[in-house]
Design an enzyme around this catalytic site. Sequence first.
Site, PDB file in Angstrom:
ATOM      1  N   CYS A 199      -5.495  25.092  62.482  1.00 14.35           N
ATOM      2  CA  CYS A 199      -3.789  25.007  62.472  1.00 14.35           C
ATOM      3  C   CYS A 199      -3.245  25.454  61.669  1.00 14.35           C
ATOM      4  O   CYS A 199      -3.627  25.291  60.260  1.00 14.35           O
ATOM      5  CB  CYS A 199      -3.768  23.424  62.912  1.00 14.35           C
ATOM      6  SG  CYS A 199      -1.772  23.317  62.581  1.00 14.35           S
ATOM      7  N   CYS A 246      -4.226  19.005  67.671  1.00 18.38           N
ATOM      8  CA  CYS A 246      -4.163  19.073  66.137  1.00 18.38           C
ATOM      9  C   CYS A 246      -3.539  17.696  66.044  1.00 18.38           C
ATOM     10  O   CYS A 246      -2.279  17.299  66.506  1.00 18.38           O
ATOM     11  CB  CYS A 246      -3.272  19.983  65.875  1.00 18.38           C
ATOM     12  SG  CYS A 246      -2.999  19.895  63.859  1.00 18.38           S
ATOM     13  N   CYS A 259      -0.375  17.680  63.953  1.00 20.89           N
ATOM     14  CA  CYS A 259       0.766  17.973  64.905  1.00 20.89           C
ATOM     15  C   CYS A 259       1.187  17.102  65.940  1.00 20.89           C
ATOM     16  O   CYS A 259       2.013  17.048  66.517  1.00 20.89           O
ATOM     17  CB  CYS A 259       0.636  19.495  65.366  1.00 20.89           C
ATOM     18  SG  CYS A 259       0.588  20.830  64.334  1.00 20.89           S
ATOM     19  N   LYS A 310       3.799  24.172  47.851  1.00 20.41           N
ATOM     20  CA  LYS A 310       3.860  23.194  48.832  1.00 20.41           C
ATOM     21  C   LYS A 310       3.333  21.807  48.622  1.00 20.41           C
ATOM     22  O   LYS A 310       2.206  22.028  48.097  1.00 20.41           O
ATOM     23  CB  LYS A 310       3.115  23.772  50.309  1.00 20.41           C
ATOM     24  CG  LYS A 310       3.519  23.183  51.426  1.00 20.41           C
ATOM     25  CD  LYS A 310       2.851  23.741  52.734  1.00 20.41           C
ATOM     26  CE  LYS A 310       3.033  22.752  53.831  1.00 20.41           C
ATOM     27  NZ  LYS A 310       2.205  23.075  54.968  1.00 20.41           N
ATOM     28  N   HIS A 317       7.920  11.067  50.658  1.00 25.38           N
ATOM     29  CA  HIS A 317       8.050  11.797  49.839  1.00 25.38           C
ATOM     30  C   HIS A 317       9.463  12.451  49.751  1.00 25.38           C
ATOM     31  O   HIS A 317      10.134  12.320  50.737  1.00 25.38           O
ATOM     32  CB  HIS A 317       6.931  12.893  49.746  1.00 25.38           C
ATOM     33  CG  HIS A 317       6.762  13.601  51.191  1.00 25.38           C
ATOM     34  ND1 HIS A 317       7.701  14.639  51.593  1.00 25.38           N
ATOM     35  CD2 HIS A 317       5.787  13.675  51.880  1.00 25.38           C
ATOM     36  CE1 HIS A 317       7.375  15.021  52.733  1.00 25.38           C
ATOM     37  NE2 HIS A 317       6.147  14.435  52.882  1.00 25.38           N
ATOM     38  N   LYS A 342      -1.280  16.420  49.913  1.00 24.56           N
ATOM     39  CA  LYS A 342      -2.078  15.378  49.352  1.00 24.56           C
ATOM     40  C   LYS A 342      -3.284  15.852  48.330  1.00 24.56           C
ATOM     41  O   LYS A 342      -3.687  15.319  47.471  1.00 24.56           O
ATOM     42  CB  LYS A 342      -2.561  14.351  50.238  1.00 24.56           C
ATOM     43  CG  LYS A 342      -1.661  13.307  50.726  1.00 24.56           C
ATOM     44  CD  LYS A 342      -2.503  12.093  51.576  1.00 24.56           C
ATOM     45  CE  LYS A 342      -1.289  11.173  52.265  1.00 24.56           C
ATOM     46  NZ  LYS A 342      -1.859  10.634  53.486  1.00 24.56           N
ATOM     47  N   HIS A 344      10.825  14.087  52.917  1.00 21.01           N
ATOM     48  CA  HIS A 344      11.241  13.277  53.899  1.00 21.01           C
ATOM     49  C   HIS A 344      12.945  13.033  53.346  1.00 21.01           C
ATOM     50  O   HIS A 344      13.894  12.492  54.285  1.00 21.01           O
ATOM     51  CB  HIS A 344      10.560  11.799  54.191  1.00 21.01           C
ATOM     52  CG  HIS A 344       9.253  12.025  54.628  1.00 21.01           C
ATOM     53  ND1 HIS A 344       8.288  11.622  53.743  1.00 21.01           N
ATOM     54  CD2 HIS A 344       8.642  12.585  55.774  1.00 21.01           C
ATOM     55  CE1 HIS A 344       6.891  11.850  54.559  1.00 21.01           C
ATOM     56  NE2 HIS A 344       7.360  12.463  55.683  1.00 21.01           N
ATOM     57  N   HIS A 390      -1.411  22.585  59.304  1.00 21.00           N
ATOM     58  CA  HIS A 390      -2.536  21.484  58.780  1.00 21.00           C
ATOM     59  C   HIS A 390      -3.722  21.897  58.266  1.00 21.00           C
ATOM     60  O   HIS A 390      -4.402  21.290  57.511  1.00 21.00           O
ATOM     61  CB  HIS A 390      -2.663  20.340  59.675  1.00 21.00           C
ATOM     62  CG  HIS A 390      -1.302  19.694  59.952  1.00 21.00           C
ATOM     63  ND1 HIS A 390      -0.547  20.079  61.163  1.00 21.00           N
ATOM     64  CD2 HIS A 390      -0.431  18.801  59.508  1.00 21.00           C
ATOM     65  CE1 HIS A 390       0.627  19.293  61.193  1.00 21.00           C
ATOM     66  NE2 HIS A 390       0.462  18.617  60.179  1.00 21.00           N
TER      67      HIS A 390
HETATM   68  N1  MSP Z   1       7.205  12.104  63.649  1.00 22.20           N
HETATM   69  C1  MSP Z   1       7.604  13.338  63.617  1.00 22.20           C
HETATM   70  C2  MSP Z   1       9.283  13.657  64.099  1.00 22.20           C
HETATM   71  C3  MSP Z   1       9.555  12.979  65.219  1.00 22.20           C
HETATM   72  S1  MSP Z   1      11.324  13.320  65.537  1.00 22.20           S
HETATM   73  C4  MSP Z   1      11.505  12.880  67.292  1.00 22.20           C
HETATM   74  C5  MSP Z   1       7.461  14.106  62.255  1.00 22.20           C
HETATM   75  N2  MSP Z   1       7.044  13.292  61.233  1.00 22.20           N
HETATM   76  S2  MSP Z   1       6.839  14.017  59.738  1.00 22.20           S
HETATM   77  O1  MSP Z   1       6.691  12.772  59.101  1.00 22.20           O
HETATM   78  O2  MSP Z   1       5.836  14.881  59.798  1.00 22.20           O
HETATM   79  O3  MSP Z   1       8.359  14.571  59.466  1.00 22.20           O
HETATM   80  C6  MSP Z   1       9.559  14.008  59.222  1.00 22.20           C
HETATM   81  C7  MSP Z   1      10.675  14.894  59.201  1.00 22.20           C
HETATM   82  O4  MSP Z   1      10.294  15.363  57.557  1.00 22.20           O
HETATM   83  C8  MSP Z   1      10.433  16.356  59.638  1.00 22.20           C
HETATM   84  O5  MSP Z   1      11.795  16.632  60.101  1.00 22.20           O
HETATM   85  C9  MSP Z   1      10.032  17.414  58.845  1.00 22.20           C
HETATM   86  O6  MSP Z   1      10.203  18.571  58.754  1.00 22.20           O
HETATM   87  C10 MSP Z   1      10.257  16.632  57.333  1.00 22.20           C
HETATM   88  N3  MSP Z   1       9.412  17.027  56.448  1.00 22.20           N
HETATM   89  C11 MSP Z   1       8.257  16.937  56.090  1.00 22.20           C
HETATM   90  N4  MSP Z   1       7.874  17.583  54.886  1.00 22.20           N
HETATM   91  C12 MSP Z   1       9.000  18.024  54.396  1.00 22.20           C
HETATM   92  C13 MSP Z   1       9.039  19.010  53.215  1.00 22.20           C
HETATM   93  N5  MSP Z   1       8.269  19.072  52.489  1.00 22.20           N
HETATM   94  N6  MSP Z   1      10.346  19.542  53.121  1.00 22.20           N
HETATM   95  C14 MSP Z   1      11.440  19.160  54.112  1.00 22.20           C
HETATM   96  N7  MSP Z   1      11.448  18.535  55.055  1.00 22.20           N
HETATM   97  C15 MSP Z   1       9.858  18.194  55.573  1.00 22.20           C
HETATM   98  O7  MSP Z   1       7.283  15.503  62.387  1.00 22.20           O
END
Ligand code: MSP
Length: 519
Positions: free
Chosen positions: A144, A126, A129, A298, A18, A301, A21, A147
């Site tokens: 949590c 969790c 997390c 925020k 999304h 889903k 990411h 989440h």
């Molecule tokens: N897999 C772990 C990270 C392991 S790193 C060794 C994880 N994955 S995640 O898919 O949940 O998140 C990946 C990255 O995307 C994280 O840095 C997270 O902060 C970022 N984001 C997820 N949603 C976000 C937003 N809505 N806005 C900005 N970044 C966010 O955590």
Amino acid sequence: MEKFYTTTAIDYVNGAPHIGHAYEKILTNVIFRHFKQRTDNAYMLTGVDEHGIKIQKTSKEMGIEPKAFCDMNAQKFKEAWELLDINYTKMIRTTDDYHKKSVQLIFKKLMEKGDIYKNSYKGLYCAGCEAFLAEKDLDEDGFCPVHKKKPEVVSEENYFFKLTKYKDAIINHIKQNPNFIIPSFRAKEVLNQLENIEDISVSRAKSNVSWGIDVLDDPTQVIYVWIDALSNYITALGYAPDKESEEFKKYWPADVQVIGKDILKFHSIYWPAILMALDLPLPKHILAHGWITIDETKMSKSLGNVVSPKSVMESFNLNEPDAFRYYMATAAPVGKDGNYSDDDFKEKVNAILANSMGNLLNRTLSMLVKYFDGNIKQEFIKHNSLFDGAKQTIEKVKHHFDYYEVAEAGQEIANLIDKTNKYVTDSAPWTLAKEEKMDETGHILYTVLEIMCVASSLIYPYCPNIASKMAHQLKYDITKKIDDIDFNNIKEGKLISKEEIEPVFLRLDSELAKDKKNK
Ligand code: MSP
């Protein structure tokens, strides 16, 4: 600068990418592309995090083998980054064989060192997390806070990592290196967390979690996600405790590791401790970016407001990602939260990329064709005080990037373009041309074109396609290193013909976009 190594967090593949990411990958890619303008040895690592209970559960619900499920979703991330012109050096998957082997050896080395020991444990887990939470971490309902789910009570025999052994060393490191954590206001938060740390569980019983990397010599346990995930930053370079590859020696320690603020604890406490235990140097900077909301809400889903980068590209009918890259990269000052909204996106990129920058180049080249048949004369070529300002902009941009202030650097570039637009309006070359002051007219056009060369170099990391189109029309070498940028790019002779002029960015048509979206 000898080398530059930057990494992103590796994304969980239990869904599609999304724009949260995407925000992180774009931010890191702009940093990477900027530093490619400062060294030939720049490396950007990204990847996907494929193990853990969440993936195990989701794939089971879908009736697919976990690996097949990961293959399917990892591909979605790969395609999204291609769509956004994220030209990473490498994309690691934690299911890659070389990674799994190195993680097993890392675990083994820490066991041999006595930093990993076995203990029985009862805790609150969790799955969101992929971590154990303490009572005090939960909200008033016992959920949590991230989440909004009740953690599971887990009672297991696990391996533990002696985090407490490294507590003082980490505190000292953070205090002695005020820029280790960027933005620095987050360091206080981390120091507070460090006060209460305990040893952490680094494995799960295979009977509860089977989708993970096996602990060598102990078939009852799998390595728990964070030790697996964090190690990616070094295994991708070919690190293993028994063998340090040339690439690892060349690039480690990382210059900046870009992550979201939600996983700062893992990167500024767990990760440094693991590195210390392995006798490896710590990354120079951890950049914790803020979160992206959608229309100030925020993304989730359950709210059904998750926006993918692909849907933004499609709804605005974009055939290149530059506008989206620019918008995301400048969405928030370093470390702060940002927001995406369709209207704001359209307004901002129309204002800066189309009206301000694109039009300036287009108008200037058109005047050059109209008044001089596209020719630059020797009389036009002389110093202009605007160049001094542009030189300062280059320095300011570099300085911002030294602190990974991507949005702030973007603002400096926008200011340069605004100033140049004002110069054109104030000096009114069309009036001078009417008065037949042709050398003066030509000098103004020449000045703007020189500045546009600089602007194209500076904007290139954000908007590689637009910048290339600008450079093409200016006959300018966009591959130039930042320290080689100067003001003798526009040479005497024919620069361009009417047919060669093309707009570098077309305004986004909101009505058309909305129509498409509704369909
Ligand atoms: N897999 C772990 C990270 C392991 S790193 C060794 C994880 N994955 S995640 O898919 O949940 O998140 C990946 C990255 O995307 C994280 O840095 C997270 O902060 C970022 N984001 C997820 N949603 C976000 C937003 N809505 N806005 C900005 N970044 C966010 O955590």
